[in-house]
Design an enzyme around this catalytic site. Structure first.
Site, PDB file in Angstrom:
ATOM      1  N   SER A 139       6.876  -2.896   2.045  1.00 22.97           N
ATOM      2  CA  SER A 139       7.720  -2.679   0.955  1.00 22.97           C
ATOM      3  C   SER A 139       9.016  -3.379   1.044  1.00 22.97           C
ATOM      4  O   SER A 139       9.259  -3.878   2.123  1.00 22.97           O
ATOM      5  CB  SER A 139       8.167  -1.301   1.123  1.00 22.97           C
ATOM      6  N   TYR A 152      10.455   5.710   6.990  1.00 13.38           N
ATOM      7  CA  TYR A 152       9.707   4.982   5.992  1.00 13.38           C
ATOM      8  C   TYR A 152      10.078   3.449   6.153  1.00 13.38           C
ATOM      9  O   TYR A 152       9.223   2.717   6.221  1.00 13.38           O
ATOM     10  CB  TYR A 152      10.293   5.631   4.604  1.00 13.38           C
TER      11      TYR A 152
HETATM   12  N1  LIG Z   1       5.520   3.090  -5.403  1.00 14.06           N
HETATM   13  C1  LIG Z   1       6.315   2.489  -4.904  1.00 14.06           C
HETATM   14  O1  LIG Z   1       7.478   2.316  -5.353  1.00 14.06           O
HETATM   15  C2  LIG Z   1       6.014   1.551  -3.580  1.00 14.06           C
HETATM   16  C3  LIG Z   1       6.903   0.718  -3.246  1.00 14.06           C
HETATM   17  C4  LIG Z   1       6.783  -0.083  -2.145  1.00 14.06           C
HETATM   18  C5  LIG Z   1       5.491   0.230  -1.429  1.00 14.06           C
HETATM   19  N2  LIG Z   1       4.768   1.112  -1.666  1.00 14.06           N
HETATM   20  C6  LIG Z   1       3.330   1.611  -0.877  1.00 14.06           C
HETATM   21  O2  LIG Z   1       2.651   1.258  -1.676  1.00 14.06           O
HETATM   22  C7  LIG Z   1       1.435   2.388  -1.002  1.00 14.06           C
HETATM   23  C8  LIG Z   1       0.839   3.129  -2.151  1.00 14.06           C
HETATM   24  O3  LIG Z   1       1.998   3.928  -2.707  1.00 14.06           O
HETATM   25  P1  LIG Z   1       1.856   4.810  -3.949  1.00 14.06           P
HETATM   26  O4  LIG Z   1       3.187   4.523  -4.609  1.00 14.06           O
HETATM   27  O5  LIG Z   1       0.752   4.031  -4.733  1.00 14.06           O
HETATM   28  O6  LIG Z   1       2.082   6.126  -3.693  1.00 14.06           O
HETATM   29  P2  LIG Z   1       0.775   7.228  -3.823  1.00 14.06           P
HETATM   30  O7  LIG Z   1       0.340   7.330  -5.523  1.00 14.06           O
HETATM   31  O8  LIG Z   1       1.190   8.405  -3.241  1.00 14.06           O
HETATM   32  O9  LIG Z   1      -0.602   6.734  -3.224  1.00 14.06           O
HETATM   33  C9  LIG Z   1      -0.834   6.905  -1.842  1.00 14.06           C
HETATM   34  C10 LIG Z   1      -1.973   6.659  -1.572  1.00 14.06           C
HETATM   35  O10 LIG Z   1      -2.288   6.892   0.074  1.00 14.06           O
HETATM   36  C11 LIG Z   1      -3.300   7.657   0.357  1.00 14.06           C
HETATM   37  N3  LIG Z   1      -3.128   8.465   1.635  1.00 14.06           N
HETATM   38  C12 LIG Z   1      -1.832   8.947   1.960  1.00 14.06           C
HETATM   39  N4  LIG Z   1      -2.017   9.382   3.202  1.00 14.06           N
HETATM   40  C13 LIG Z   1      -3.332   8.967   3.643  1.00 14.06           C
HETATM   41  C14 LIG Z   1      -4.049   9.413   4.767  1.00 14.06           C
HETATM   42  N5  LIG Z   1      -3.505   9.771   6.015  1.00 14.06           N
HETATM   43  N6  LIG Z   1      -5.167   8.715   4.771  1.00 14.06           N
HETATM   44  C15 LIG Z   1      -5.802   8.110   3.873  1.00 14.06           C
HETATM   45  N7  LIG Z   1      -5.248   7.913   2.719  1.00 14.06           N
HETATM   46  C16 LIG Z   1      -3.893   8.497   2.571  1.00 14.06           C
HETATM   47  C17 LIG Z   1      -3.240   8.735  -0.872  1.00 14.06           C
HETATM   48  O11 LIG Z   1      -4.557   9.316  -1.063  1.00 14.06           O
HETATM   49  P3  LIG Z   1      -4.525  11.035  -1.163  1.00 14.06           P
HETATM   50  O12 LIG Z   1      -3.317  11.381  -2.137  1.00 14.06           O
HETATM   51  O13 LIG Z   1      -6.056  11.069  -1.873  1.00 14.06           O
HETATM   52  O14 LIG Z   1      -4.542  11.718   0.095  1.00 14.06           O
HETATM   53  C18 LIG Z   1      -2.952   7.935  -1.962  1.00 14.06           C
HETATM   54  O15 LIG Z   1      -4.189   7.315  -2.443  1.00 14.06           O
HETATM   55  C19 LIG Z   1       2.047   3.039   0.158  1.00 14.06           C
HETATM   56  O16 LIG Z   1       1.667   2.461   1.293  1.00 14.06           O
HETATM   57  C20 LIG Z   1       3.625   2.908  -0.170  1.00 14.06           C
HETATM   58  O17 LIG Z   1       4.540   3.080   0.845  1.00 14.06           O
HETATM   59  C21 LIG Z   1       4.946   2.019  -2.704  1.00 14.06           C
END
Ligand SMILES: NC(=O)c1ccc[n+]([C@@H]2O[C@H](COP(=O)([O-])OP(=O)(O)OC[C@H]3O[C@@H](n4cnc5c(N)ncnc54)[C@H](OP(=O)(O)O)[C@@H]3O)[C@@H](O)[C@H]2O)c1
Length: 262
Positions: A139, A152
């Site tokens: 990130s 985080y």
């Molecule tokens: N959104 C942003 O602005 C942003 C920016 C930079 C980086 N990121 C990174 O991008 C990645 C995806 O984030 P997102 O924004 O798409 O969030 P999200 O919609 O909350 O998705 C997170 C995903 O991770 C899965 N997950 C969480 N804990 C888990 C576990 N213990 N085992 C297996 N699966 C797990 C969730 O699955 P379930 O819900 O089915 O458990 C979901 O599919 C993350 O690593 C986040 O830190 C996001």
């Protein structure tokens, strides 16, 4: 890697992971998707199948190291993995509470250990054939510690640096490694933020940027550029100059019991 045909994505049930699954979904492509919520995972799988992909889903927690490795090996047996995206991650509510002890440890467990639990088995599977690509989800928060999300930021800094080093190490085995550093992307994780998110991007657009970056085997896939420039500047300046500014930034609303989101 250009046109990977066998792709495994952790956290494929929502947000960026789901958008990536859809971005790659096409006839001739096999997708292996993990998450913890069956219903959401099935919805994404159905959309990907409608786009012509073969899809396998697994309810596998990335913290369950042996279970995840076994599931990955099974997917590799079914069709050798070209690309593994270690995407699953969580953030925590802060605000009035700060990250609680429990939240901080969960964040490290999922965002750091979970990525290691995904990338190392992937490397072991790819090494004998000297081919494959591993993508590690970091990130822009991994370039400077922000008071609103200490664990985080640290977890994302950890996987960023680990991934960059892994890239050099695994290049000797013919394996590509890229680190992904997005800014704000619209997803369930950011939907709960009640403060302005500069340059907030749709997950579909983020997935296309990531896909292009992976096809070009970029070391770091960093976006959007303007936010990245601001974060890099913050990271370059002596912390004492910017601590006061960062302390005034808005924080995610307090939710001490939430495991994800906020
Ligand atoms: N959104 C942003 O602005 C942003 C920016 C930079 C980086 N990121 C990174 O991008 C990645 C995806 O984030 P997102 O924004 O798409 O969030 P999200 O919609 O909350 O998705 C997170 C995903 O991770 C899965 N997950 C969480 N804990 C888990 C576990 N213990 N085992 C297996 N699966 C797990 C969730 O699955 P379930 O819900 O089915 O458990 C979901 O599919 C993350 O690593 C986040 O830190 C996001």
């Amino acid at each position: 890697m250009q046109d990977p045909k066998s792709i495994l994505i952790t956290g494929g049930s929502s947000g960026i992971g789901a958008a990536l699954a859809l971005a790659y979904a096409a006839p001739g492509v096999r997708l292996a998707l993990t998450g913890r919520h069956r219903e959401r995972l099935d919805q994404v799988a159905a959309q990907c199948r409608a786009a012509g992909a073969e899809v396998v889903t697994g309810i596998v927690d990335v913290c369950a190291r042996a279970e995840l490795a076994a599931w990955m090996a099974g997917q590799d047996d079914a069709r050798p993995l070209d690309l593994v995206i270690a995407n699953a991650g969580i953030s925590a509510g802060t605000g009035a509470y700060g990250e609680t002890d429990r939240q901080a440890r969960q964040i490290f467990e999922v965002n750091f250990d979970g990525v290691v639990n995904t990338a190392l088995p992937a490397a072991a599977l790819m090494r004998p054939r000297r081919r494959g690509q591993i993508a590690i989800m970091s990130s822009l928060a991994g370039f400077r510690g922000f008071p609103g999300a200490p664990a985080y930021c640290a977890s994302k800094a950890g996987v960023r640096v680990w991934g960059e080093a892994l890239r050099g190490m695994l290049s000797r085995d013919g394996i590509e490694v890229s680190v992904i550093c997005p800014g704000y992307v619209k997803s369930p994780m950011t939907d709960r933020n009640d403060f302005p998110m500069p340059f907030l991007m749709e997950a579909g657009r983020a997935a296309q940027i990531i896909r292009r970056g992976l096809a070009a085997n970029r070391s770091r896939i960093v976006f959007p550029r303007r936010l990245a420039a601001a974060v890099w500047l913050l990271a370059l300046l002596p912390p004492g100059w910017t601590d006061g500014l960062l302390a005034r930034l808005p924080e995610k609303s307090a939710d001490p019991d939430s495991q994800a989101g906020a």
